[in-house]
Write an enzyme that holds these catalytic residues in place. Structure first.
Site, PDB file in Angstrom:
ATOM      1  N   ASP A 128       3.275   2.041  -8.576  1.00 59.02           N
ATOM      2  CA  ASP A 128       1.543   2.213  -7.324  1.00 59.02           C
ATOM      3  C   ASP A 128       0.502   2.804  -7.618  1.00 59.02           C
ATOM      4  O   ASP A 128       0.618   4.295  -8.435  1.00 59.02           O
ATOM      5  CB  ASP A 128       2.888   2.503  -6.162  1.00 59.02           C
ATOM      6  CG  ASP A 128       1.537   2.277  -5.059  1.00 59.02           C
ATOM      7  OD1 ASP A 128       0.239   1.746  -5.306  1.00 59.02           O
ATOM      8  OD2 ASP A 128       1.848   3.025  -3.849  1.00 59.02           O
ATOM      9  N   SER A 187       1.411   2.861   3.579  1.00 57.24           N
ATOM     10  CA  SER A 187       0.504   3.165   3.334  1.00 57.24           C
ATOM     11  C   SER A 187      -0.307   3.847   4.281  1.00 57.24           C
ATOM     12  O   SER A 187      -0.608   5.112   4.537  1.00 57.24           O
ATOM     13  CB  SER A 187      -0.443   1.744   2.868  1.00 57.24           C
ATOM     14  OG  SER A 187      -1.306   2.135   1.755  1.00 57.24           O
ATOM     15  N   HIS A 209       3.056  -1.647  -4.256  1.00 55.69           N
ATOM     16  CA  HIS A 209       2.376  -1.163  -2.789  1.00 55.69           C
ATOM     17  C   HIS A 209       3.460  -1.734  -2.052  1.00 55.69           C
ATOM     18  O   HIS A 209       3.701  -1.333  -1.295  1.00 55.69           O
ATOM     19  CB  HIS A 209       0.539  -1.112  -2.712  1.00 55.69           C
ATOM     20  CG  HIS A 209       0.930  -0.102  -2.163  1.00 55.69           C
ATOM     21  ND1 HIS A 209       0.997   1.346  -2.108  1.00 55.69           N
ATOM     22  CD2 HIS A 209      -0.124  -0.090  -0.547  1.00 55.69           C
ATOM     23  CE1 HIS A 209      -0.186   1.725  -0.819  1.00 55.69           C
ATOM     24  NE2 HIS A 209      -0.426   0.785  -0.275  1.00 55.69           N
TER      25      HIS A 209
END
Length: 638
Positions: free
Chosen positions: A396, A226, A422
């Site tokens: 996602d 991320s 995610h």
């Protein structure tokens, strides 16, 4: 001409903004009220929430909770990174690195397999030499997210240690392990005056420099999750020397220019002025009351609150993460960061540009729609020389892969796991089967800081061999359903898609009943991942991989097809062609058509699935095309 400030939002968005003010104000009031309560009342609230759960939960949920309790309690109650590692029998080191602007960052190290604690690793000429891997967390997280799993084999850090790597894990300034500076106190506004820019200009390069100095290695491999990927994109873009220190960059759930947030309230916040956001959340740490909610809520209710929040903000269902994993990991999910870093993300989303922090968000009144007085600098991510491997989830909401690839170098490779969201890249049930093989392929292929042609060719061969191995494994399970996988090779500003299919591994599941209900009884095994099954190992001479061709469908799912054309082109390590031929018995054979100097011919036979597709053209891949940014030329399906 738009009206300043008032013209930024419409009526509905203003209503959402006012509502967000009320929600944040209520949250702040509850936090202050809770901090003033004695411990006995906090324990009372905890007991009330536990009784509420027991009253509302079904008997099946209660049984599942009792089964999960013994598995997840030790992980949930672990106080820090070292305790989490000790739960699984690993010894962790703690390090502190000082950035050039004076922040003290915590680093964690896992260098020893179980029983190797007395061995010197990367410490002088007589020590054991191991390749170095660096892992970096996402937004509002710390290094604990990599090791708070209920199964050792699903923790990437532990698996890398067992594979012989020297594993380091970083932390951003301001989080649990990095709340100190030589210049200011964490109670001051100055301490929290940082954004993604400071992560990119200081935290990442200074951490990597410290690790390379400590280990005596010339380069390391970077694995980010991320925001940890965004920080690497930015750092590699603005630090040319860093590209010589990172031999490969593996981005899990990559973040660069998110498409936006699904909730109207948050979308209104994204469009609001930074001054409004600072007024809402303050100029220090954002959402610092999250730890308070964990202390007063019964764990199953706390996980439910987190799930509701993730659904509210991002429309994530978190069905790929088991209930026991949530109970163990969610208490380790949150860590501190600055409000300014979140505002920076809102600016990126609003402008749809991976840019530096905009300190002047209210430019002078524009005389025309096309004139501008200032331009915020974008991170020049196309300048990155380090090989980039992206692995992203098809479900996602924070990933816009086509927009991302337009801003990355031509040799970037991206692979989609369709049903992943995610957080699945950290904690999903099958993360070891669906994600880890991509990581290992890249780590085994890119080993030096020179980023040579041979490394790129080796990576393509590894990916093709993994595809063959996984496809062979799924032959007996084609009746169990499937899940697709897309592979992209970036070609300039375009994205080349090839539907590389996959079958879901069938058979019975050994999950607890609550896991089965969440997973729907299916566990995906993606083609090209090599998760389970027999590995089709290349010979020492070097293999000739079979290029994937278009998929056929079984029961509404996609399954692999090796060769519907009479022959398809394949590439050797030197770029010469090999030929894939199909015999009458339905077997596909890959044979080197020309053999480079010093390499012998390689032949690999793969059983042909019985289901027929409607036909496809050949697939052609050339290493020279890859290096020049033209990627893979895929035959068209009919």
């Amino acid at each position: 001409m738009p009206v300043p400030f008032l013209g930024r939002l419409n009526i509905v968005e203003y209503a959402a903004l006012v509502g967000s003010f009320l929600l944040v104000g209520l949250e702040a009031f509850i936090r202050i009220f809770t901090l003033a309560l004695p411990t006995t009342l906090l324990e009372l609230f905890y007991g009330i929430s536990r009784r509420l759960f027991n009253r509302l939960a079904s008997p099946a949920q209660k049984r599942a909770e009792r089964r999960r309790k013994s598995i997840s309690t030790s992980i949930r109650n672990a106080s820090d990174f070292v305790d989490l590692c000790a739960t699984f029998g690993y010894t962790a080191e703690e390090h502190v690195v000082q950035t050039k602007d004076g922040y003290l960052l915590g680093l964690h190290r896992l260098a020893w397999r179980k029983g190797e604690e007395d061995i010197k690793v990367n410490r002088g000429p007589k020590s054991v030499k191991k390749r170095v891997v660096y892992l970096h967390h996402g937004l509002l997280m710390n290094s604990e997210v990599w090791v708070c799993l209920t199964d050792e084999q699903r923790a990437l850090a532990f698996v890398l240690v067992e594979k012989g790597f020297d594993v380091w894990l970083g932390n951003n300034r301001g989080n649990k392990y990095s709340k100190k500076s030589i210049h200011s106190s964490p109670t001051s506004l100055k301490f929290w005056d940082f954004s993604i820019d400071q992560f990119a200009f200081h935290d990442i390069p200074d951490s990597i420099s410290y690790i390379l100095d400590a280990t005596g290695q010339k380069s390391l491999s970077y694995i980010g999750f991320s925001q940890g990927t965004a920080q690497a994109f930015a750092s590699l873009a603005v630090h040319p020397k860093l590209n010589d220190q990172v031999n490969v960059f593996i981005a899990l759930a990559p973040a660069m220019s998110p498409a936006g947030l699904s909730n109207g309230v948050v979308d209104a916040l994204v469009k609001a002025s930074p001054q409004v956001l600072f007024l809402l959340f303050g100029r220090r740490s954002i959402l610092s009351s999250a730890t308070m909610w964990e202390s007063i809520l019964y764990p199953p209710l706390f996980t439910k609150v987190i799930d509701l929040g993730l659904g509210f903000l991002f429309n994530w269902r978190t069905q790929n993460i088991s209930a026991s994993q949530k109970l163990a990991a969610y208490p380790h999910l949150y860590s501190f960061t600055s409000t300014k870093s979140v505002v920076h993300w809102f600016q990126i989303i609003r402008t749809k540009s991976f840019q530096m922090y905009d300190d002047d968000v209210h430019p002078p009144l524009r005389l025309s729609s096309g004139s501008k007085y200032t331009k915020v600098a974008k991170y020049p991510t196309r300048n990155i020389k380090t090989p980039i491997v992206l692995v992203y989830g098809g479900s996602d909401s924070l990933v816009d892969i086509k927009a991302m690839l337009r801003e990355l170098p031509a040799q970037t490779v991206a692979t989609e796991i369709p049903h992943y969201e995610h957080l699945d890249f950290l904690w999903a049930r099958d993360v070891d089967e669906l994600v880890f093989p991509h990581v290992f392929d890249a780590l085994e292929s890119f080993t030096g800081a020179e980023h040579t042609r041979e490394e790129y060719a080796r990576y393509q061969i590894a990916r093709q061999n993994s595809s063959l191995a996984a496809a062979t494994m799924t032959q007996g399970n084609t009746g169990s359903g499937g899940a697709g996988r897309k592979k992209h090779l970036h070609k300039g500003s375009d994205v080349v898609d090839s539907d590389v299919s996959t079958a879901v591994g069938g058979g019975s599941s050994n999950h607890d009943e609550e896991d089965e209900s969440e997973a729907g009884g299916e566990k995906a095994s993606l083609e090209g991942l090599g998760g389970g099954g027999k590995e089709l190992s290349p010979s020492s001479a070097g293999p000739s991989p079979v290029s994937p061709v278009s998929p056929s469908r079984i029961q509404g799912r996609r399954v692999p097809r090796f060769c519907d054309a009479a022959a398809a082109a394949v590439v050797n390590t030197d770029g010469t062609a090999a030929v894939v031929e199909q015999d009458d018995a339905g077997a596909a054979t890959a044979t080197a058509a020309t053999s480079p100097a010093g390499l012998s011919k390689v032949s690999t036979t793969i059983p042909q699935p019985t289901t027929r597709s409607r036909g496809t053209g050949g697939s052609r891949m050339s290493f020279d095309l890859i290096k020049s940014g033209k990627g893979i030329d895929l035959g068209a399906s009919t």
